[in-house]
Design a protein around this motif. Structure first.
Motif, mmCIF file in Angstrom:
data_model
loop_
_atom_site.group_PDB
_atom_site.id
_atom_site.type_symbol
_atom_site.label_atom_id
_atom_site.label_comp_id
_atom_site.label_asym_id
_atom_site.label_seq_id
_atom_site.Cartn_x
_atom_site.Cartn_y
_atom_site.Cartn_z
ATOM 1 N N SER A 56 0.831 -1.204 0.000
ATOM 2 C CA SER A 56 0.000 0.000 0.000
ATOM 3 C C SER A 56 0.866 1.254 0.000
ATOM 4 C CB SER A 56 -0.891 0.023 1.246
ATOM 5 O OG SER A 56 -1.727 -1.099 1.316
ATOM 6 N N ARG A 57 0.486 2.217 -0.825
ATOM 7 C CA ARG A 57 1.120 3.530 -0.824
ATOM 8 C C ARG A 57 0.129 4.570 -1.311
ATOM 9 N NH1 ARG A 57 2.642 -0.754 -4.623
ATOM 10 N NH2 ARG A 57 3.231 0.149 -6.625
ATOM 11 N N GLN A 58 0.447 5.827 -1.052
ATOM 12 C CA GLN A 58 -0.386 6.954 -1.445
ATOM 13 C C GLN A 58 0.329 7.721 -2.548
ATOM 14 O OE1 GLN A 58 -1.775 9.465 1.757
ATOM 15 N NE2 GLN A 58 -1.708 11.310 0.500
ATOM 16 N N VAL A 59 -0.415 8.062 -3.609
ATOM 17 C CA VAL A 59 0.163 8.799 -4.728
ATOM 18 C C VAL A 59 -0.612 10.103 -4.904
ATOM 19 C CG1 VAL A 59 0.815 8.734 -7.157
ATOM 20 C CG2 VAL A 59 0.741 6.604 -5.835
ATOM 21 N N ASN A 60 0.097 11.222 -4.811
ATOM 22 C CA ASN A 60 -0.486 12.543 -5.066
ATOM 23 C C ASN A 60 -0.168 12.908 -6.516
ATOM 24 O OD1 ASN A 60 -1.061 12.549 -2.300
ATOM 25 N ND2 ASN A 60 0.729 13.776 -1.789
ATOM 26 N N ASN A 61 -1.179 12.815 -7.373
ATOM 27 C CA ASN A 61 -0.975 12.927 -8.817
ATOM 28 C C ASN A 61 -1.084 14.371 -9.310
ATOM 29 O OD1 ASN A 61 -0.659 10.100 -9.829
ATOM 30 N ND2 ASN A 61 -2.639 9.835 -8.828
ATOM 31 N N PHE A 62 -0.276 15.270 -8.742
ATOM 32 C CA PHE A 62 -0.420 16.688 -9.081
ATOM 33 C C PHE A 62 -0.023 16.984 -10.520
ATOM 34 C CE2 PHE A 62 3.980 16.349 -7.779
ATOM 35 C CZ PHE A 62 4.660 17.281 -8.551
ATOM 36 N N GLY A 63 1.021 16.325 -11.027
ATOM 37 C CA GLY A 63 1.484 16.587 -12.385
ATOM 38 C C GLY A 63 1.449 15.353 -13.257
ATOM 39 N N ARG B 292 -3.301 2.918 7.682
ATOM 40 C CA ARG B 292 -2.636 4.198 7.926
ATOM 41 C C ARG B 292 -2.841 5.178 6.769
ATOM 42 N NH1 ARG B 292 3.279 1.877 9.171
ATOM 43 N NH2 ARG B 292 2.591 0.493 7.469
ATOM 44 N N LEU B 293 -3.348 4.690 5.668
ATOM 45 C CA LEU B 293 -3.558 5.519 4.488
ATOM 46 C C LEU B 293 -5.034 5.827 4.287
ATOM 47 C CD1 LEU B 293 -1.092 3.808 1.979
ATOM 48 C CD2 LEU B 293 -0.754 5.930 3.246
ATOM 49 N N PRO B 294 -5.321 7.007 3.718
ATOM 50 C CA PRO B 294 -4.357 8.040 3.332
ATOM 51 C C PRO B 294 -3.832 8.806 4.547
ATOM 52 C CG PRO B 294 -6.577 8.843 2.969
ATOM 53 C CD PRO B 294 -6.707 7.402 3.408
ATOM 54 N N LEU B 295 -2.606 9.276 4.461
ATOM 55 C CA LEU B 295 -2.088 10.144 5.514
ATOM 56 C C LEU B 295 -2.890 11.432 5.564
ATOM 57 C CD1 LEU B 295 0.316 8.214 5.838
ATOM 58 C CD2 LEU B 295 1.815 10.204 5.855
ATOM 59 N N TYR B 296 -3.363 11.860 4.385
ATOM 60 C CA TYR B 296 -4.192 13.054 4.261
ATOM 61 C C TYR B 296 -4.873 13.005 2.902
ATOM 62 C CZ TYR B 296 0.216 14.360 2.007
ATOM 63 O OH TYR B 296 1.350 14.356 1.239
ATOM 64 N N THR B 297 -5.864 13.834 2.717
ATOM 65 C CA THR B 297 -6.548 13.947 1.440
ATOM 66 C C THR B 297 -6.439 15.393 0.957
ATOM 67 O OG1 THR B 297 -8.655 14.402 2.537
ATOM 68 C CG2 THR B 297 -8.165 12.097 1.987
ATOM 69 N N VAL C 221 4.814 13.265 -9.846
ATOM 70 C CA VAL C 221 3.891 12.814 -8.807
ATOM 71 C C VAL C 221 4.658 12.666 -7.497
ATOM 72 C CG1 VAL C 221 2.438 11.563 -10.470
ATOM 73 C CG2 VAL C 221 4.223 10.328 -9.228
ATOM 74 N N GLU C 222 3.915 12.604 -6.394
ATOM 75 C CA GLU C 222 4.488 12.334 -5.073
ATOM 76 C C GLU C 222 3.985 10.976 -4.594
ATOM 77 O OE1 GLU C 222 4.772 16.432 -2.729
ATOM 78 O OE2 GLU C 222 2.698 15.921 -3.219
ATOM 79 N N VAL C 223 4.841 10.219 -3.932
ATOM 80 C CA VAL C 223 4.468 8.915 -3.380
ATOM 81 C C VAL C 223 4.848 8.881 -1.905
ATOM 82 C CG1 VAL C 223 4.739 6.411 -3.539
ATOM 83 C CG2 VAL C 223 4.816 7.810 -5.623
ATOM 84 N N ILE C 224 3.908 8.445 -1.065
ATOM 85 C CA ILE C 224 4.169 8.256 0.361
ATOM 86 C C ILE C 224 3.977 6.774 0.693
ATOM 87 C CG2 ILE C 224 3.444 8.820 2.701
ATOM 88 C CD1 ILE C 224 2.551 11.542 1.600
ATOM 89 N N THR C 225 5.028 6.180 1.242
ATOM 90 C CA THR C 225 5.016 4.769 1.597
ATOM 91 C C THR C 225 5.081 4.649 3.116
ATOM 92 O OG1 THR C 225 6.268 4.320 -0.430
ATOM 93 C CG2 THR C 225 6.146 2.556 1.208
ATOM 94 N N PRO C 226 4.061 4.076 3.765
ATOM 95 C CA PRO C 226 4.113 3.921 5.227
ATOM 96 C C PRO C 226 5.304 3.063 5.658
ATOM 97 C CG PRO C 226 1.879 3.565 4.410
ATOM 98 C CD PRO C 226 2.775 3.613 3.210
ATOM 99 N N GLY C 227 5.816 3.349 6.858
ATOM 100 C CA GLY C 227 6.941 2.595 7.382
ATOM 101 C C GLY C 227 6.706 1.101 7.325
ATOM 102 N N GLY C 228 7.678 0.353 6.802
ATOM 103 C CA GLY C 228 7.583 -1.100 6.687
ATOM 104 C C GLY C 228 7.022 -1.592 5.373
ATOM 105 N N ASN C 229 6.462 -0.699 4.555
ATOM 106 C CA ASN C 229 5.861 -1.108 3.283
ATOM 107 C C ASN C 229 6.858 -0.999 2.131
ATOM 108 O OD1 ASN C 229 3.534 -1.417 4.745
ATOM 109 N ND2 ASN C 229 2.286 -0.055 3.491
#
Length: 304
Positions: free
Chosen positions: A141-148, A288-293, A161-169
């Protein structure tokens, strides 16, 4: 293990930029990244040259002014406290323009760039319009912020784009590549990864990035321990996984561009690991995802 494809924090700095990767320094043709540190009240002016750029706050807020033969534009970016707290608004500035960033409170600002042929208008990108995607399930699991992302925000060549990967993933998994022109199936894209990590009780985080040869291009082969401010260059090859150590969320900013006539992110999964996608529907997304919206349109700031 040292490699010209892993640039530890500080090794790609130039002037006010903690990171300055150009096509020339990377040894390729399109993708670029700068990370600019501004003190309170600081400013920085640069000419965009033959490249288009997206200015993205990593921490702090700023004003972006852009002047060219067609006039002057100014955008106020509300930004964010850190990449782990919020989606950010951003500004697009075209090639052949003079751009000035100024920040009353100071901060860190990413400039994602790509050489391009077309000159598009300067624009403001509201945080409220950024699609936040949850990709993969379970330990992938990861979060992708697809701004561009292609199909989200219009550019000539640039994809970011930005990618956030929770610890351990693990993210960027299954390993995939985009180093071969296969119409409708795979794009040719040079890629930059820029990393940041969430600290725990003052202890900095870290992660690992793997790139393995695909039989194309330079035969890129890398296993790097990455920390805050590190950069990994990916001219070719299977890239992934990107591994976040337990207890520390991992952030990376992806910058991509290439020569293909269509601006598209088309990838081929590694044949030994592509099966993992078939397991995702049977697992829940990491809670734990999304960390934020993204903020609602009603609460998003507007450009002046």
């Amino acid at each position: 293990m040292t490699s010209s494809y892993h640039l530890p924090a500080g090794t790609a700095s130039r002037g006010p930029c903690a990171v300055d990767v150009s096509p020339g320094s990377a040894g390729w043709d399109h993708s670029a990244l700068r990370v600019l540190h501004l003190p309170p009240g600081g400013s920085h002016t640069f000419d965009t040259g033959d490249s288009e750029w997206i200015v993205l706050p990593l921490s702090g807020s700023c004003t972006v002014g852009c002047a060219d033969d067609f006039g002057h534009s100014a955008f106020r970016l509300a930004g964010r406290t850190s990449v782990f707290t919020a989606v950010s608004d951003f500004a697009y500035v075209p090639r052949d323009a003079r751009t000035t960033l100024s920040s009353d409170g100071g901060g860190r600002f990413a400039l994602t760039g790509a050489r391009c042929a077309r000159r598009l208008p300067a624009r403001y990108g509201p945080a409220a319009d950024v699609p936040v995607e949850l990709r993969g399930t379970g330990g992938c699991s990861r979060q992708v912020n697809n701004f561009g992302a292609a199909g989200v925000f219009a550019c000539d060549r640039l994809i970011a784009v930005e990618v956030i990967t929770p610890g351990g993933n693990w993210s960027s998994f299954p390993p995939h590549k985009h180093d071969e022109h296969r119409p409708g199936e795979e794009s040719v894209l040079e890629e930059i990864y820029y990393f940041e990590f969430a600290a725990h009780d003052g202890t900095p985080g870290l992660g690992y990035q793997r790139v393995s040869p695909s039989g194309r291009g330079r035969g890129t082969d890398l296993l790097a321990e990455v920390r805050d401010g590190d950069v990994v260059l990916i001219p070719d090859g299977w890239h992934g996984p990107s591994m976040a150590v337990p207890g520390h969320h991992m952030y990376y900013l992806n910058v991509m561009a290439g020569p293909d006539p269509e601006r598209a992110w088309l990838i081929r999964d590694h044949p030994d690991h592509a099966w993992i996608r078939g397991t995702w529907p049977g697992q829940p997304v990491d809670p734990r995802l999304p960390l934020y919206t993204a903020p609602s349109a009603a609460s998003a700031p507007s450009s002046p």
